[in-house]
Design a protein around this motif. Structure first.
Motif, mmCIF file in Angstrom:
data_model
loop_
_atom_site.group_PDB
_atom_site.id
_atom_site.type_symbol
_atom_site.label_atom_id
_atom_site.label_comp_id
_atom_site.label_asym_id
_atom_site.label_seq_id
_atom_site.Cartn_x
_atom_site.Cartn_y
_atom_site.Cartn_z
ATOM 1 N N HIS A 114 1.665 10.429 6.275
ATOM 2 C CA HIS A 114 1.986 9.248 7.079
ATOM 3 C C HIS A 114 3.441 8.839 6.997
ATOM 4 O O HIS A 114 3.893 8.000 7.746
ATOM 5 C CB HIS A 114 1.084 8.087 6.659
ATOM 6 N N GLU A 115 4.215 9.440 6.083
ATOM 7 C CA GLU A 115 5.596 8.995 5.927
ATOM 8 C C GLU A 115 6.559 9.697 6.874
ATOM 9 O O GLU A 115 7.722 9.322 6.942
ATOM 10 C CB GLU A 115 6.066 9.249 4.498
ATOM 11 N N GLY A 161 4.150 -0.665 3.877
ATOM 12 C CA GLY A 161 2.790 -0.773 4.412
ATOM 13 C C GLY A 161 2.070 -2.022 3.917
ATOM 14 O O GLY A 161 0.961 -1.959 3.394
ATOM 15 N N ARG A 197 0.023 -5.437 3.584
ATOM 16 C CA ARG A 197 -1.097 -6.180 4.165
ATOM 17 C C ARG A 197 -1.174 -7.550 3.499
ATOM 18 O O ARG A 197 -0.905 -7.656 2.313
ATOM 19 C CB ARG A 197 -2.429 -5.457 3.890
ATOM 20 N N PRO A 233 0.070 3.433 5.786
ATOM 21 C CA PRO A 233 0.403 3.149 7.182
ATOM 22 C C PRO A 233 0.721 1.671 7.370
ATOM 23 O O PRO A 233 0.242 0.833 6.620
ATOM 24 C CB PRO A 233 -0.873 3.514 7.933
ATOM 25 N N GLY A 234 1.505 1.383 8.362
ATOM 26 C CA GLY A 234 1.883 -0.004 8.642
ATOM 27 C C GLY A 234 3.381 -0.154 8.546
ATOM 28 O O GLY A 234 4.123 0.811 8.678
ATOM 29 N N THR A 235 3.814 -1.380 8.287
ATOM 30 C CA THR A 235 5.232 -1.659 8.240
ATOM 31 C C THR A 235 5.906 -0.805 7.176
ATOM 32 O O THR A 235 5.530 -0.856 6.014
ATOM 33 C CB THR A 235 5.460 -3.143 7.873
ATOM 34 N N ARG A 236 6.855 -0.003 7.578
ATOM 35 C CA ARG A 236 7.543 0.849 6.612
ATOM 36 C C ARG A 236 8.633 0.059 5.902
ATOM 37 O O ARG A 236 9.183 -0.857 6.472
ATOM 38 C CB ARG A 236 8.136 2.067 7.324
ATOM 39 N N THR A 266 0.824 -1.222 0.000
ATOM 40 C CA THR A 266 0.000 0.000 0.000
ATOM 41 C C THR A 266 0.853 1.266 0.000
ATOM 42 O O THR A 266 0.383 2.336 -0.373
ATOM 43 C CB THR A 266 -0.914 0.059 1.234
ATOM 44 N N ASN A 267 2.093 1.175 0.462
ATOM 45 C CA ASN A 267 2.928 2.358 0.744
ATOM 46 C C ASN A 267 2.223 3.291 1.729
ATOM 47 O O ASN A 267 2.546 4.481 1.802
ATOM 48 C CB ASN A 267 3.289 3.129 -0.536
#
Ligand SMILES: [Zn+2]
Length: 399
Positions: free
Chosen positions: A271-272, A24, A26, A18-21, A15-16
């Motif tokens: 978000h980055e 992101g 899923r 939120p989440g694991t940078r 997704t680029n």
């Protein structure tokens, strides 16, 4: 096609967001597309109903590639020059004038056919956004028509009248800069979003480059710079000084260049987190095709600089339209991790074009995505040269 589309049963979704940078990611995910936009992203198990459902069978899905640097408006072919280079002749940039001659002699329809052929070729390889530069016309009329034709296939058009000083101005470069800043810019600006200059020994020096970019800024064009490709030079720091969206190539960087890029860091509400205002866009296809040393992406990343990858697709120094090839080169030759390279080829390219609607798959973003014939984005670097893009969806429309 109207109505909603659910892209479902995604094994790995980049997704680029939120989440694991940085990606992101899923797993076991789905994406709902409505009216050309991402409407929802979440687990397959809780996906909303849609008019149509596309089961991708556990494949990896990524945002479409954003190629932020390409020269598609040209005529002719320089395969013989490439062969000579591979036989030992150095690359000097002088061959640009060969393409200028062929481009001036071409009809609008010939140029249009080449642009559409290459744009289609890139799209089939996952590139859903492509910046296109002029720069092989180098007359008022030829630069304007190059941009007019480019604008038929992209909103990110770049006026590059300052690609090289054309032969007829060889002994009076000041006069050519006057032409670029005057009538040529006036004719080009209605069809251009950006202005660019080849700031390099043998092309435009720092004073000419600054003057040209400032003229473009004054009429509302955003700034990009071809900088530090063939040797050390002032291009990168000039770009930062002028607030360029991107400095491109960055093959020969001093510590001061890296510091300048890193000092352009801004704290963003997105978000980055913090990222550099001026992106360093690396074009490894050019180093590959000119058998030159690759830029050191690791050094830039470790300094906190935002890095993008692009093809530099052009008939002389990098005749590839494949972003996947650039990702593989960046991982193998430039010390980028696969995750960093994929981010740079998607979200990084979007940053280099100052766009937040592409390069990400989050609600509200444009529904530009690619479905791989592979379970993971890692395969883009792990399986170089293999056509892994199974399907592309652009503006919500499966192609
Ligand atoms: Zn270029």
């Amino acid at each position: 096609m109207s109505g909603s589309l659910l892209v479902d049963n995604i094994g790995e979704l980049v997704t680029n967001g939120p989440g694991t940078r940085p990606l992101g990611i899923r797993r076991d995910a789905a994406v709902l597309v409505e009216e050309g936009r991402v409407a929802w992203v979440g687990p397959s198990a809780t996906a909303p109903a849609a008019d149509r459902r596309l089961d991708v069978g556990g494949a990896a899905v990524l945002p479409g590639f954003v190629d932020s640097h390409a020269h598609l408006v040209f005529a002719g072919d320089r395969a013989a020059e490439f062969a000579a280079r591979m036989a030992g002749e150095p690359y000097t940039g002088g061959g640009i004038r060969t393409t200028v001659g062929a481009t001036r002699a071409a009809t609008d329809d010939e140029l249009r056919a080449t642009v559409r052929r290459l744009r289609g070729e890139a799209l089939r390889q996952g590139t859903t956004t492509m910046e296109i530069k002029s720069g092989y016309g180098l007359t008022v009329a030829d630069e304007a028509r190059s941009l007019r034709i480019a604008a038929e296939v992209t909103e990110d058009t770049t006026f590059l009248g300052a690609h090289v000083v054309p032969a007829e101005y060889a002994d009076r470069p000041d006069d050519y800069v006057g032409l670029v800043c005057g009538p040529m810019l006036a004719a080009a600006a209605p069809h251009a979003k950006w202005i660019d200059v080849f700031c390099e020994r043998g092309a435009f020096d720092v004073d000419h480059s600054r003057a040209i970019l400032a003229c473009g800024q004054a009429v509302g064009l955003g700034v990009r710079v071809h900088a530090n490709q063939l040797g050390p030079g002032p291009g990168v720091q000039l770009g930062v000084e002028l607030g360029a969206a991107s400095v491109d190539h960055c093959t020969y960087l001093s510590d001061a260049d890296v510091d300048a890029l890193a000092s352009s860091l801004v704290d963003c509400m997105c978000h980055e987190g913090p990222h550099s205002t001026t992106v360093a866009t690396l074009l490894p296809g050019a180093e590959f095709s000119t058998r030159s040393p690759y830029p050191d992406a690791r050094r830039l990343l470790d300094a906190g600089v935002t890095v993008a990858l692009a093809t530099d697709c052009n008939p002389g120094s990098s005749y590839t339209s494949s972003m996947a090839f650039c990702v593989a080169l960046a991982v193998r030759e430039m010390r980028m991790t696969p995750a960093e390279a994929v981010w740079a080829a998607t979200a990084g390219g979007a940053r280099a074009l100052r766009r937040d609607d592409i390069g990400v798959l989050v609600p509200g973003a444009r529904a530009d995505l690619m479905i791989l014939d592979a379970p993971s984005y890692l395969h883009l670097a792990y399986r170089p040269g293999v056509p892994l893009i199974r399907q592309v969806i652009r503006n919500g429309v499966p192609l």
